[in-house]
Design a protein around this motif. Structure first.
Motif, short mmCIF file in Angstrom:
data_model
loop_
_atom_site.label_atom_id
_atom_site.label_comp_id
_atom_site.label_asym_id
_atom_site.label_seq_id
_atom_site.Cartn_x
_atom_site.Cartn_y
_atom_site.Cartn_z
N ALA A 1 0.77 -1.24 0.03
CA ALA A 1 -0.05 0.06 -0.09
C ALA A 1 0.64 1.50 -0.03
CB ALA A 1 -1.00 -0.01 1.30
N GLY A 2 2.06 1.19 0.89
CA GLY A 2 2.72 2.54 0.94
C GLY A 2 4.31 2.50 0.93
N GLY A 3 4.76 1.27 0.86
CA GLY A 3 5.94 0.95 0.70
C GLY A 3 6.96 0.40 1.81
N PRO A 4 7.99 -0.01 1.88
CA PRO A 4 8.70 -0.64 2.97
C PRO A 4 8.84 0.43 4.07
CG PRO A 4 10.30 -0.52 1.16
CD PRO A 4 8.73 -0.06 0.63
N ALA A 5 8.97 1.55 3.71
CA ALA A 5 9.30 2.85 4.67
C ALA A 5 8.30 2.54 5.84
CB ALA A 5 9.43 3.96 4.02
N TRP A 6 6.99 2.65 5.75
CA TRP A 6 5.91 2.58 6.55
C TRP A 6 6.14 1.30 7.58
CZ3 TRP A 6 3.34 6.71 7.43
CH2 TRP A 6 2.95 7.25 6.56
N ALA A 7 6.53 0.18 7.27
CA ALA A 7 6.68 -0.93 8.05
C ALA A 7 8.09 -0.93 8.69
CB ALA A 7 6.91 -2.18 7.09
N LEU A 8 9.19 -0.45 8.15
CA LEU A 8 10.32 -0.17 8.79
C LEU A 8 9.95 0.96 10.11
CD1 LEU A 8 12.73 -0.21 5.75
CD2 LEU A 8 12.69 -1.76 7.65
N GLY A 9 9.25 1.99 9.63
CA GLY A 9 8.97 3.03 10.57
C GLY A 9 8.23 2.54 11.66
N TRP A 10 7.23 1.71 11.51
CA TRP A 10 6.76 0.97 12.50
C TRP A 10 7.56 0.21 13.39
CZ3 TRP A 10 3.56 1.51 16.23
CH2 TRP A 10 3.13 0.28 17.17
N ASP A 11 8.67 -0.54 13.14
CA ASP A 11 9.61 -1.24 13.55
C ASP A 11 10.61 -0.29 14.74
OD1 ASP A 11 10.92 -3.51 14.38
OD2 ASP A 11 12.62 -3.16 13.09
N ALA A 12 10.83 0.82 13.98
CA ALA A 12 11.47 1.85 14.94
C ALA A 12 10.52 2.22 15.90
CB ALA A 12 11.84 3.05 14.17
N VAL A 13 9.28 2.76 15.75
CA VAL A 13 8.57 3.24 16.84
C VAL A 13 8.24 2.03 17.76
CG1 VAL A 13 6.01 3.60 17.41
CG2 VAL A 13 7.20 4.65 15.37
N SER A 14 8.13 0.67 17.44
CA SER A 14 7.79 -0.42 18.46
C SER A 14 8.89 -0.46 19.30
CB SER A 14 7.50 -1.54 17.65
OG SER A 14 8.79 -1.91 16.95
N PHE A 15 10.22 -0.20 18.85
CA PHE A 15 11.46 -0.41 19.58
C PHE A 15 11.43 0.89 20.57
CE2 PHE A 15 13.64 -3.13 16.39
CZ PHE A 15 14.17 -4.06 17.25
N ALA A 16 10.98 2.05 20.16
CA ALA A 16 11.20 3.13 20.99
C ALA A 16 10.35 3.13 22.39
CB ALA A 16 10.74 4.39 20.15
N LEU A 17 8.82 2.57 22.14
CA LEU A 17 7.97 2.40 22.78
C LEU A 17 8.31 1.32 23.85
CD1 LEU A 17 4.55 2.14 20.82
CD2 LEU A 17 5.49 4.03 22.20
#
Length: 420
Positions: free
Chosen positions: A167-183
């Motif tokens: 739907a939006g490219g791999p950046a969105w999934a990689l971005g969620w991975d970063a957010v999940s580590f931060a949380l």
């Protein structure tokens, strides 16, 4: 800390730790697919993806000893916070580079190097955090509960990543991975676990840790067996499995079903461990490793897909029971101030042969048929299991009483019989 048996979910610090694992697991499940398509999207092929994977995994082997020493000297909650924060930063940079169209194999590999280093910091600290959070009688249930979200998201994580990437490219999934580590980092920071007693200068502590590892026969023999079992399993299943699926079955579709069967087996194994607490957890961990030979043998024999799926489910059940019972035995029979270093030596031992296993199996597949090589891999797993079952010290590692003090040197000496 309470020492009566019961559910670790009643303990607020453990609930926080579990929630951090659940959050980070959602991102981790999406990352491999997103990373692969990020590399492919910038024109990379198998060589580029291989370089990225190597830079991500190599630091774990190189720096895990440092992580082990730090885990026995620093607050493990602070170390977990630092590891997750570092991983969040690395994945965040990758997401931004991919989204902006500036990603190259070199930049992604550098970020993978940082992410792998963060993993080396987290793994020994996470292993040592559980005994500080949960009393002995609840550790197996706690380890099973920690495995549960990881295994559950194996079903939905790759599918969600695929939809997100489409739907939006791999950046969105990689971005969620970063957010999940931060949380996860924020949640783990709130644990505020006390630091273990420092064991002298770092190099002296490392030498002392090696002596303690070497003196525990049950520990180094299990690690040595794992060196063979893990390499043979990954090389046979991950490398040859897709090739066999392409040649004898319906290719990617059927291999996807096999992967789903493994995930279902892992989840079922976790549920078993929530109810069953074996008296000799290390023996159970050794025996269940033999289950990994079953799907390799089924693929080698060219059995119908239904048989292969059943064999893979069985392997998944055995694998997760083995992971939970081994982790419980390890945490219960290694003193708290040594868990970081012992975990590091064990991790290195089990990971060291993986690249060589891939290389040897790839070379062997050019000389013999894939079925023959799969049979050799299955045979090596069975042989390593049988030899490990001959180690007498393995039978002395029993389930600790709920009143036993975690990390008690006397308890370890009496039950392990191999140097506390």
């Amino acid at each position: 800390m309470p020492t009566t048996s019961g559910s670790p979910l009643r303990l607020a610090p453990f609930r926080r730790f579990l929630l951090a694992q659940i959050v980070s697991a959602t991102g981790t499940a999406m990352a491999p697919l997103a990373l692969a398509y990020a590399v492919i999207g910038q024109g990379g092929g198998a060589g580029s993806l291989g370089a990225v994977l190597v830079t991500n995994s190599a630091p774990t082997i190189v720096f895990v000893l440092l992580g082990g020493v730090l885990a026995d000297r620093m607050s493990r909650s602070r170390l977990l916070f630092a590891g997750n924060a570092l991983a969040a930063a690395a994945q965040g940079v990758v997401a931004v580079l991919v989204g902006a169209g500036y990603a190259t194999t070199a930049t992604v590999a550098v970020c993978g190097l940082v992410s792998g280093t963060a993993t080396a910091l987290r793994v020994p600290a996470a292993q040592g955090a559980v005994p500080q959070l949960v009393p002995p009688g609840q550790r197996q249930r706690a380890n099973a509960l920690l495995r549960l979200p990881t295994n559950a998201v194996r079903f939905v994580g790759p599918v969600a990543a695929g939809l997100l990437v489409a739907a939006g490219g791999p950046a969105w999934a990689l971005g969620w991975d970063a957010v999940s580590f931060a949380l996860a980092a924020v949640l783990l920071r709130g644990l505020r676990l006390p630091a273990p007693l420092a064991a002298g200068p770092p190099l002296a502590a490392l030498r002392a840790g090696w002596r303690a590892f070497r003196d525990r026969t049950w520990l180094w023999t299990y690690t040595l067996s794992g060196t063979v079992v893990v390499a043979a399993w990954l090389a046979g299943f991950q490398l040859l499995g897709p090739l066999v699926a392409a040649a004898r079955y319906e290719g990617a579709r059927d291999w996807g079903l096999v992967q789903a069967a493994l995930a279902g087996g892992l989840l079922a194994g976790t549920l078993v461990c929530l109810r069953w607490r074996p008296r000799r957890p290390l023996v159970v961990a050794i025996v269940t490793s033999a289950g990994l030979a079953v799907p390799l043998a089924a693929l080698a024999a060219g059995l119908p897909l239904g048989c292969v799926l059943g064999a893979t489910v069985l392997a998944g059940v055995a694998l997760d029971i083995g992971v939970v019972t081994w982790t419980t035995a390890f945490q219960s029979h290694v003193p708290e101030d040594e868990i970081g270093r012992m975990s590091a030596f064990n991790n290195i031992g089990e990971r060291l042969a993986i690249p060589f296993g891939y290389l040897l199996v790839a070379l062997a597949a050019h000389l013999w048929s894939e079925g023959v090589v799969l049979c050799v891999c299955a045979g090596l797993i069975l042989l390593a299991t049988l030899l490990n079952l001959c180690v007498r010290d393995a039978y002395r590692i029993t389930r600790p009483a709920s009143s036993r003090v975690p990390g008690s040197r006397a308890a370890t000496t009496v039950e392990a019989g191999s140097g506390g």
